[in-house]
Design an enzyme around this catalytic site. Structure first.
Site, PDB file in Angstrom:
ATOM      1  N   HIS A  18       0.842  -1.198   0.000  1.00 54.66           N
ATOM      2  CA  HIS A  18       0.000   0.000   0.000  1.00 54.66           C
ATOM      3  C   HIS A  18       0.876   1.246   0.000  1.00 54.66           C
ATOM      4  O   HIS A  18       2.102   1.159   0.005  1.00 54.66           O
ATOM      5  CB  HIS A  18      -0.995  -0.024   1.163  1.00 54.66           C
ATOM      6  CG  HIS A  18      -0.377  -0.100   2.529  1.00 54.66           C
ATOM      7  ND1 HIS A  18       0.484   0.846   3.011  1.00 54.66           N
ATOM      8  CD2 HIS A  18      -0.498  -1.021   3.515  1.00 54.66           C
ATOM      9  CE1 HIS A  18       0.846   0.538   4.242  1.00 54.66           C
ATOM     10  NE2 HIS A  18       0.286  -0.612   4.568  1.00 54.66           N
ATOM     11  N   HIS A  21       3.870   1.590   2.286  1.00 53.52           N
ATOM     12  CA  HIS A  21       5.090   0.879   1.888  1.00 53.52           C
ATOM     13  C   HIS A  21       5.875   1.682   0.855  1.00 53.52           C
ATOM     14  O   HIS A  21       7.089   1.692   0.847  1.00 53.52           O
ATOM     15  CB  HIS A  21       4.742  -0.485   1.276  1.00 53.52           C
ATOM     16  CG  HIS A  21       4.062  -1.403   2.237  1.00 53.52           C
ATOM     17  ND1 HIS A  21       2.873  -2.010   1.942  1.00 53.52           N
ATOM     18  CD2 HIS A  21       4.386  -1.808   3.481  1.00 53.52           C
ATOM     19  CE1 HIS A  21       2.488  -2.755   2.964  1.00 53.52           C
ATOM     20  NE2 HIS A  21       3.397  -2.644   3.917  1.00 53.52           N
ATOM     21  N   CYS A 126       3.658 -10.972  19.952  1.00 51.73           N
ATOM     22  CA  CYS A 126       2.711 -10.365  18.999  1.00 51.73           C
ATOM     23  C   CYS A 126       3.171 -10.766  17.610  1.00 51.73           C
ATOM     24  O   CYS A 126       4.268 -10.395  17.169  1.00 51.73           O
ATOM     25  CB  CYS A 126       2.671  -8.847  19.095  1.00 51.73           C
ATOM     26  SG  CYS A 126       1.776  -8.147  17.676  1.00 51.73           S
ATOM     27  N   CYS A 129       3.830  -7.842  15.091  1.00 50.66           N
ATOM     28  CA  CYS A 129       5.147  -7.193  15.221  1.00 50.66           C
ATOM     29  C   CYS A 129       6.278  -8.203  15.045  1.00 50.66           C
ATOM     30  O   CYS A 129       7.430  -7.807  14.886  1.00 50.66           O
ATOM     31  CB  CYS A 129       5.328  -6.561  16.592  1.00 50.66           C
ATOM     32  SG  CYS A 129       4.194  -5.248  16.981  1.00 50.66           S
ATOM     33  N   CYS A 143      -1.667  -6.136  21.777  1.00 52.92           N
ATOM     34  CA  CYS A 143      -0.587  -5.306  21.254  1.00 52.92           C
ATOM     35  C   CYS A 143      -1.159  -3.937  20.907  1.00 52.92           C
ATOM     36  O   CYS A 143      -2.167  -3.845  20.209  1.00 52.92           O
ATOM     37  CB  CYS A 143      -0.009  -5.967  20.003  1.00 52.92           C
ATOM     38  SG  CYS A 143       0.938  -4.828  18.991  1.00 52.92           S
ATOM     39  N   HIS A 146      -1.156  -3.483  16.896  1.00 48.72           N
ATOM     40  CA  HIS A 146      -2.019  -4.326  16.062  1.00 48.72           C
ATOM     41  C   HIS A 146      -3.387  -4.603  16.660  1.00 48.72           C
ATOM     42  O   HIS A 146      -4.263  -5.144  15.983  1.00 48.72           O
ATOM     43  CB  HIS A 146      -1.299  -5.639  15.739  1.00 48.72           C
ATOM     44  CG  HIS A 146      -0.116  -5.457  14.853  1.00 48.72           C
ATOM     45  ND1 HIS A 146       1.151  -5.241  15.336  1.00 48.72           N
ATOM     46  CD2 HIS A 146      -0.032  -5.378  13.499  1.00 48.72           C
ATOM     47  CE1 HIS A 146       1.975  -5.066  14.314  1.00 48.72           C
ATOM     48  NE2 HIS A 146       1.289  -5.140  13.196  1.00 48.72           N
ATOM     49  N   LYS A 290      -6.055   5.105  10.853  1.00 50.62           N
ATOM     50  CA  LYS A 290      -4.916   4.270  10.535  1.00 50.62           C
ATOM     51  C   LYS A 290      -5.238   3.519   9.229  1.00 50.62           C
ATOM     52  O   LYS A 290      -6.368   3.083   9.029  1.00 50.62           O
ATOM     53  CB  LYS A 290      -4.737   3.257  11.674  1.00 50.62           C
ATOM     54  CG  LYS A 290      -3.553   2.366  11.492  1.00 50.62           C
ATOM     55  CD  LYS A 290      -3.495   1.349  12.626  1.00 50.62           C
ATOM     56  CE  LYS A 290      -2.364   0.452  12.454  1.00 50.62           C
ATOM     57  NZ  LYS A 290      -2.117  -0.708  12.030  1.00 50.62           N
ATOM     58  N   LYS A 293      -6.566  -2.749   6.454  1.00 48.51           N
ATOM     59  CA  LYS A 293      -7.393  -3.562   5.582  1.00 48.51           C
ATOM     60  C   LYS A 293      -8.802  -3.684   6.157  1.00 48.51           C
ATOM     61  O   LYS A 293      -9.781  -3.624   5.415  1.00 48.51           O
ATOM     62  CB  LYS A 293      -6.772  -4.958   5.484  1.00 48.51           C
ATOM     63  CG  LYS A 293      -6.735  -5.511   4.067  1.00 48.51           C
ATOM     64  CD  LYS A 293      -5.738  -6.623   4.023  1.00 48.51           C
ATOM     65  CE  LYS A 293      -6.235  -7.880   3.389  1.00 48.51           C
ATOM     66  NZ  LYS A 293      -5.262  -8.957   3.445  1.00 48.51           N
TER      67      LYS A 293
HETATM   68  N1  MSP Z   1       9.622  -6.529   7.393  1.00 47.02           N
HETATM   69  C1  MSP Z   1       9.749  -5.465   8.325  1.00 47.02           C
HETATM   70  C2  MSP Z   1      10.975  -4.621   8.027  1.00 47.02           C
HETATM   71  C3  MSP Z   1      12.269  -5.358   8.000  1.00 47.02           C
HETATM   72  S1  MSP Z   1      13.605  -4.319   7.567  1.00 47.02           S
HETATM   73  C4  MSP Z   1      14.968  -5.230   7.867  1.00 47.02           C
HETATM   74  C5  MSP Z   1       8.504  -4.598   8.288  1.00 47.02           C
HETATM   75  N2  MSP Z   1       7.768  -4.678   7.184  1.00 47.02           N
HETATM   76  S2  MSP Z   1       6.405  -3.862   6.943  1.00 47.02           S
HETATM   77  O1  MSP Z   1       5.988  -4.232   5.626  1.00 47.02           O
HETATM   78  O2  MSP Z   1       5.494  -4.091   7.988  1.00 47.02           O
HETATM   79  O3  MSP Z   1       6.763  -2.347   6.975  1.00 47.02           O
HETATM   80  C6  MSP Z   1       7.751  -1.853   6.124  1.00 47.02           C
HETATM   81  C7  MSP Z   1       7.834  -0.360   6.213  1.00 47.02           C
HETATM   82  O4  MSP Z   1       6.605   0.229   5.772  1.00 47.02           O
HETATM   83  C8  MSP Z   1       8.069   0.152   7.634  1.00 47.02           C
HETATM   84  O5  MSP Z   1       9.149   1.056   7.643  1.00 47.02           O
HETATM   85  C9  MSP Z   1       6.788   0.843   7.977  1.00 47.02           C
HETATM   86  O6  MSP Z   1       7.017   1.953   8.794  1.00 47.02           O
HETATM   87  C10 MSP Z   1       6.285   1.268   6.619  1.00 47.02           C
HETATM   88  N3  MSP Z   1       4.853   1.497   6.679  1.00 47.02           N
HETATM   89  C11 MSP Z   1       3.869   0.570   6.847  1.00 47.02           C
HETATM   90  N4  MSP Z   1       2.685   1.220   6.984  1.00 47.02           N
HETATM   91  C12 MSP Z   1       2.880   2.550   6.892  1.00 47.02           C
HETATM   92  C13 MSP Z   1       2.074   3.688   6.902  1.00 47.02           C
HETATM   93  N5  MSP Z   1       0.763   3.615   7.080  1.00 47.02           N
HETATM   94  N6  MSP Z   1       2.678   4.893   6.722  1.00 47.02           N
HETATM   95  C14 MSP Z   1       4.015   5.030   6.473  1.00 47.02           C
HETATM   96  N7  MSP Z   1       4.806   3.977   6.464  1.00 47.02           N
HETATM   97  C15 MSP Z   1       4.279   2.744   6.727  1.00 47.02           C
HETATM   98  O7  MSP Z   1       8.273  -3.866   9.233  1.00 47.02           O
END
Ligand code: MSP
Length: 480
Positions: A18, A21, A126, A129, A143, A146, A290, A293
């Site tokens: 999304h 990411h 969790c 996380c 958590c 989540h 937030k 999904k």
């Molecule tokens: N897999 C771990 C990271 C491992 S790095 C060695 C992880 N993955 S994640 O897919 O959950 O998140 C990846 C990144 O996306 C994180 O830095 C997270 O902050 C970012 N984001 C996920 N949702 C977000 C928002 N709603 N807004 C901004 N960034 C977001 O954590």
């Protein structure tokens, strides 16, 4: 030659990509493009985090093997990289057998150096996380991130002596040897270190979807250790070892702990070099909620791109929120910014200037090389370009502020055109003055293209092409 090794977090594949990411990825891409343009050697890495309970669970629900699931999902993230036009050099997957081998070798080294020991452990896990929580982290047993119940787990695990590194890591962060940005995040992490670092479990018995612990094959390596090591394995796997260690890690605030504490600790234990900068950004909410999904408000970057174009998505996320802070995004706002800043602002200016150059037959064909001198000459004037200032803002991760400055220039040029009224100069037969004025504006447009290039690469290319061919067409069509 200076080098920059720049990374994004590697993304969990349990859900679809999304806009959140895409955020860190776009930021990392801006910097990668900026430094490449500056002439530095850049290695820009992104990828997917594919092991662990969380990913395995979704695969099981879908009735396919975790590997099949990972292959399918990882492709979606690779596609999103294209959607937002990332210039990444490589894409690492943690299920790549070459990565797995490096993870095994790395933790074997920690074991041989006696940084790893066995201990019975009971705690609240969790799965969202992928982390053990303490009783006081939880709210009504859930958590806080989540909002799901943490599960009590009792296992005999391998532990890493994180506590041994407390003093060293504190010192490194305090002295900015590992620079945590923005400053408030540095203070936050130092506060946490002061509460004391406890040893952490770095293996799991209950999770089979992972890298096997070399000396105890019933256990798998904790997914976070596996994931962090992507930054180390990728340069080896892809033949880019000259770039090691990382210069800049971009991470979201909820994963700062792993990057600022655990990552340096395992590197110190292995006597490896350390990352230089960890930039911690905030999180998006959508219309005040937030992004999730279950609420159904997840913004798909692909849909946004289809409506507004890649550069509009890149512009919007960087312009809307000060990088480092939390912020809210919405489809209504991107439309507004698209129409005002991109269509009526930048797009209109380019078309206006180039159309006049064509109409008044200004000879600009040989101008681009001379533009550099011209802008140097302009640098002495009050209304001159703030190029240096804008570069400094980009280098210090102030992406929003950099865009604001560029758009001030756009507004200034627009105003100069309104004030000077080139059409009046033409009427009055002030040909020399008209030509001088339009030549300057033409050069300024090229300078704008250079400035926006790391942020809006496609747009920069369009501007340069139109300036060369003198065939101005709207770059951004207004959306009603
Ligand atoms: N897999 C771990 C990271 C491992 S790095 C060695 C992880 N993955 S994640 O897919 O959950 O998140 C990846 C990144 O996306 C994180 O830095 C997270 O902050 C970012 N984001 C996920 N949702 C977000 C928002 N709603 N807004 C901004 N960034 C977001 O954590």
């Amino acid at each position: 030659m200076a080098k920059k090794y720049i990374t994004t977090p590697i993304y969990y594949i349990n859900a679809n990509p999304h806009l959140g990411h895409a955020y860190a990825s776009i930021a990392a891409d801006i910097l990668a493009r900026y430094y490449r343009k500056k002439g530095e050697k850049v290695y820009f890495l992104t990828g997917t985090d594919e092991h662990g309970a969380k990913n395995a669970l979704v695969a099981e629900k879908e009735g396919i093997s975790p590997q099949e699931f990972a292959d399918r999902q990882s492709k979606k993230f690779a596609k999103i990289s294209k959607v937002v036009n990332l210039s990444n050099d490589d894409f690492i997957r943690t299920t790549d057998p070459r990565h797995e081998k490096i993870v095994r070798e790395f933790i074997q080294k920690l074991y041989d150096k006696k940084f790893i020991y066995k201990k019975e452990y009971e705690g609240w896990y969790c799965i969202g996380c992928e982390e053990f929580k303490t009783e006081k982290d939880l709210v009504d047993g859930c958590c806080p991130v989540h909002k799901t119940k943490a599960v009590k787990q009792k296992e005999e695990n391998w532990f890493f002596k994180l506590s041994k590194f407390q003093g060293k890591i504190k010192d490194l962060i305090e002295k900015d040897k590992i620079k945590i940005l923005p400053k408030e995040r540095k203070n936050e992490i130092l506060g946490k270190i002061n509460l004391g670092l406890e040893d952490i479990s770095i293996s799991r018995t209950g999770v089979s979807w992972g890298v096997k612990v070399p000396w105890d094959e019933k256990q798998t390596v904790y997914v976070w250790v596996d994931a962090l090591l992507n930054y180390y394995s990728a340069p080896i796997i892809f033949g880019k070892y000259e770039f090691w260690p990382p210069d800049i890690h971009f991470v979201g605030k909820e994963i700062m702990w792993f990057h600022a504490i655990i990552w340096p600790a395992i590197l110190l234990a292995a006597e490896e070099s350390l990352p230089k900068i960890i930039f911690v950004h905030g999180l998006f909410s959508v219309d005040g909620h937030k992004m999730s999904k279950s609420i159904g408000n997840v913004i798909d970057p692909k849909e946004m791109k289809d409506e507004f174009g890649t550069d509009a998505v890149r512009y919007y996320v960087m312009r809307e929120i000060s990088f480092g802070e939390d912020g809210d995004v919405s489809v209504a706002r991107i439309k507004e910014r698209y129409n005002n800043d991109l269509a009526a602002g930048l797009g209109n200016l380019v078309q206006r200037v180039l159309s006049m150059v064509v109409r008044y037959k200004v000879k600009v064909e040989k101008l681009p090389p001379a533009c550099k001198r011209l802008s140097a000459a302009m640098a002495g004037r009050a209304s001159s370009f703030q190029q240096e200032k804008i570069h400094n803002l980009t280098e210090s991760f102030k992406f929003q502020e950099a865009l604001v400055e560029i758009w001030k220039e756009i507004a200034r040029i627009n105003k100069e055109i309104a004030d000077t009224q080139p059409w009046q100069l033409a009427k009055d037969g002030e040909d020399k003055e008209l030509e001088e004025f339009l030549k300057t504006k033409y050069c300024e447009i090229l300078a704008i293209a250079d400035l926006v290039e790391p942020y809006l690469p496609e747009t920069a290319e369009k501007i340069k092409n139109q300036a060369k061919t003198l065939k101005p067409v709207p770059i951004f069509q207004k959306i009603e």
